[in-house]
Write an enzyme that holds these catalytic residues in place. Structure first.
Site, PDB file in Angstrom:
ATOM      1  CD  GLU A  34       6.852 -14.994   9.139  1.00 26.57           C
ATOM      2  OE1 GLU A  34       7.631 -14.553  10.011  1.00 26.57           O
ATOM      3  OE2 GLU A  34       6.720 -16.193   8.878  1.00 26.57           O
ATOM      4  N   GLY A  93      11.047  -2.751   5.864  1.00 29.56           N
ATOM      5  CA  GLY A  93      10.357  -4.050   5.759  1.00 29.56           C
ATOM      6  C   GLY A  93       9.985  -4.350   4.318  1.00 29.56           C
ATOM      7  CG  HIS A  94       7.072  -1.984   2.300  1.00 31.63           C
ATOM      8  ND1 HIS A  94       6.888  -0.902   3.134  1.00 31.63           N
ATOM      9  CD2 HIS A  94       5.867  -2.595   2.231  1.00 31.63           C
ATOM     10  CE1 HIS A  94       5.625  -0.851   3.535  1.00 31.63           C
ATOM     11  NE2 HIS A  94       4.974  -1.884   3.011  1.00 31.63           N
ATOM     12  CG  ASP A  97       0.224  -6.928   7.774  1.00 27.27           C
ATOM     13  OD1 ASP A  97      -0.256  -6.355   8.765  1.00 27.27           O
ATOM     14  OD2 ASP A  97       0.857  -6.344   6.884  1.00 27.27           O
ATOM     15  CD  GLN A 125      -6.337  -3.698   2.115  1.00 28.26           C
ATOM     16  OE1 GLN A 125      -6.230  -4.093   0.959  1.00 28.26           O
ATOM     17  NE2 GLN A 125      -5.374  -3.870   2.990  1.00 28.26           N
ATOM     18  CB  SER A 177       2.838   2.455   6.265  1.00 27.84           C
ATOM     19  OG  SER A 177       3.522   1.631   5.353  1.00 27.84           O
ATOM     20  CG  MET A 200      -1.916  -1.203   1.178  1.00 29.63           C
ATOM     21  SD  MET A 200      -3.536  -0.866   1.905  1.00 29.63           S
ATOM     22  CE  MET A 200      -3.063  -0.479   3.585  1.00 29.63           C
TER      23      MET A 200
END
Lengths: 277, 277
Positions: B144, B32-33, B146, B57, B182, B26
């Site tokens: 992970e 992390g991304h 999420d 969502q 984020s 998103m």
């Protein structure tokens, strides 16, 4: 021609193929199915036919258990029409324990069959999406006899950006005009001889249009007169819709229109449809 | 690196590619991304990143409108990490007029986030399936952090026989232990300095397990004591589940277990998770 029953066996055989045409069916093949296979044969290097009577698209009071099955005969028709591979999974292969996903299509799936058969198109959408993913074909072929089903699958594939191209092929008919369907096997010969009433009603409505009638109600009335003469027929709907949205049409406009009919005759449920041109 | 905004432009650029790794996000990228992009870079010839804040969502009272966005900065992080292509569609490109299809995943999607955020995983499943179909990657990479989302996407892909392989990558954390997200940008520095409480609670529960505790309630209690000391924290859930089914665990068995937590801190909603080993 080869018959496989598992997803992994099918995928192994299709690995590296880049021109695959796919014909998903519930089996008990007739010449309508054969015409789909022949079209796929013409367009692609490899032709896959699936045979799977999908339980999730039948309602609790519908004919899942009695739906006709004959794999031997299906193999013969598939081979003659030019299929390379038959994928015939069992229910456990398609819906293993823990299976928990379903697709809802609104839009084209809501009226008509959507109202008469709640959950039907959700079952269709889910199994078709699974099959399209399993086969990974460039094109998939569906019969126009199930006109609303084709509209729902087009909507599904468009909405989910699925890469498979959906091809609709014309309905094949018996000499009497009766649309070919696996469910015609439920009729006795005497009953079947009266099932052309649906075709004659569609033709009467189309004739009204071709003679200049532009009012939807008047076009439908021409067909209803024909249907009313068959006392064993229980009409579910006979309607004129926008061919893309499946929404009922009152006055004919610029867009493509379609006559759609569903009825029970001797308790066999029949659907059929026809364009006006 | 190229940025495209339409499905057709992306498909044209990817035509004929047979080794594509895909990182759906998103946006408002963090390290992390970047770690997902680097993993995709290692595994595949071409790396596609998508940036799309998916409205379906978010619940009506959630932060869709205020969700942080910064395409310029995202491009910089994506490029440094090795992405070849950014796909950044607008809402109309993903949900054109007439869009009418949705996916329901039960199973792993029902508890926890499924209860706290009704409709969330249906929105996630639908957009992820669209993106997987649009990109046609061999592998797709998810963080992970999420954890339940990854379980839902695994279920979705398995149930629908989607050919893309799902790869889960470990959560990246700030030095304090706070999981990168984020949404951490919503915190003031003072608030952020207290957000490590979640990590410390997870670590306390894990320590209890590592010291031999095998009763789920006792393991959780060790973490709850830590959480209770932060008066600004409103706990939504703190639980120990089967890592595959997301079902709550009472007594630890042979299967893989996972601690999952969701809480609001200064009204910012945080989720995190940790294994016991």
């Amino acid at each position: 021609m080869q018959v496989v029953h598992t997803i992994s066996a099918l995928r192994e055989l299709l690995q590296g193929q880049t021109s695959v045409g796919f014909v998903p069916t519930m089996g008990f093949l007739h010449q309508g199915h054969a015409s789909l296979i022949r079209q796929a044969r013409q367009d692609h290097q490899t032709v896959v036919l699936s045979i799977f009577v999908n339980p999730t698209q039948f309602g609790p009071s519908e004919d899942f258990a009695s739906y006709p099955r004959d794999l031997e005969h299906d193999m013969q028709i598939a081979q003659e029409a030019g299929a390379d591979l038959i994928f015939a999974p069992d229910v456990r292969e398609m819906y293993p324990e823990g299976f928990a996903t379903s697709i809802e299509v609104k839009g084209a799936a809501l009226p008509l069959e959507g109202e008469k058969r709640p959950g039907h198109f959700s079952g269709v959408a889910t199994v078709v999406l699974k099959l399209l993913n399993i086969v990974g074909a460039q094109s998939a072929y569906f019969g126009e006899k199930d006109f609303q089903q084709v509209a729902v699958i087009r909507q599904l594939v468009r909405d989910l950006n699925h890469p498979t191209r959906i091809v609709a092929c014309p309905t094949l008919r018996e000499e009497s005009g009766l649309a070919m369907s696996s469910r015609n096997s439920y009729f006795t010969p005497e009953q079947k001889s009266r099932a052309d009433v649906i075709y004659r009603a569609l033709m009467a409505s189309r004739a009204a249009f071709q003679q200049g009638e532009r009012n939807a109600e008047a076009i439908l009335e021409a067909g209803r007169v024909v249907l009313a003469r068959e006392e064993e027929l229980k009409l579910e709907y006979f309607t004129l819709v926008d061919a893309a949205t499946l929404q009922q049409v009152e006055v004919l406009g610029e867009r493509d229109h379609r006559l759609l009919v569903a009825a029970r005759l001797f308790n066999v449920r029949l659907i059929d449809n026809m364009g006006l041109l």
